[in-house]
Write a protein that holds these residues in place. Structure first.
Motif: not given
Length: 193
Positions: A20-21, A24-25, A27-28, A57, A59
């Motif tokens: 997950s981390e 997210n990193r 995608l950021t 996750l 998408s």
């Protein structure tokens, strides 16, 4: 929809705590750098909740691939490459030993240095100085001497190159238990810069 420029392939074996981390990193990073990119998470026969984490996750820019059995990192890379929509591919480990933000740095180097492949390396900050580190440094030195290379971390599986180049690099005659150790040796022997 624009052509995906970069596919980030992430082999995952029992990585439920990190995925997950990492996503997210990534995608950021894609958002901040205005990259048209995707993350491909390859569940390589995990025994924990990695598969469920990957599914949660999924998408538009995150896809999951599942294998019921552990086939090893090289096969996970190949499974990811097969599904990759990007012109370029990036291999990165799921355990966060490489910073996802560095994807942009090595991708930028690839484009600006006009080379075929760029390899990132692990930082020694915070690494335990034990026999494994000594053996890793020794193997790196031996490979550099034997193959006239100057790689900082031959064992690093953190690379960026065009998709077809990586497909070619991963073609080899013999079976290797840790092929990631030889990925840059293979690239050099096939004439890539």
């Amino acid at each position: 929809m624009k052509q995906i420029e970069l596919s980030v392939i992430v082999p995952c074996f029992n990585e439920e705590k990190n995925i997950s981390e990492l996503v997210n990193r990534c995608l950021t990073l894609f958002y901040k750098k205005e990259m048209v990119a995707e993350v491909i998470l390859v569940n390589d026969g995990s025994q924990d909740n990695t598969g469920a984490c990957i599914d949660s996750l999924t998408s538009e820019y995150v896809r999951g691939i599942h294998s019921d059995t552990n086939k090893g990192i090289e096969q996970a890379w190949k499974m990811g490459i097969e599904q990759a929509k990007g012109i370029y591919v990036c291999l990165i480990d799921a355990d966060l030993q490489y910073q996802p933000e560095d994807i942009w740095r090595i991708f930028r180097e690839l484009k600006h240095q006009h080379c075929d492949i760029v390899q990132g390396y692990r930082s020694s900050i915070g690494r335990i100085k034990d026999s494994r580190k000594f053996l890793s440094i020794s193997l790196n030195l031996i490979l550099n001497i034997l193959f006239s290379m100057k790689a900082r971390d031959n064992k690093s599986g953190f690379i960026v190159c065009r998709k077809e180049i990586l497909e070619d690099i991963l073609l080899h005659r013999f079976d290797y238990y840790y092929f990631q150790t030889f990925i840059m040796v293979s690239a050099k022997s096939k004439g890539y810069r």
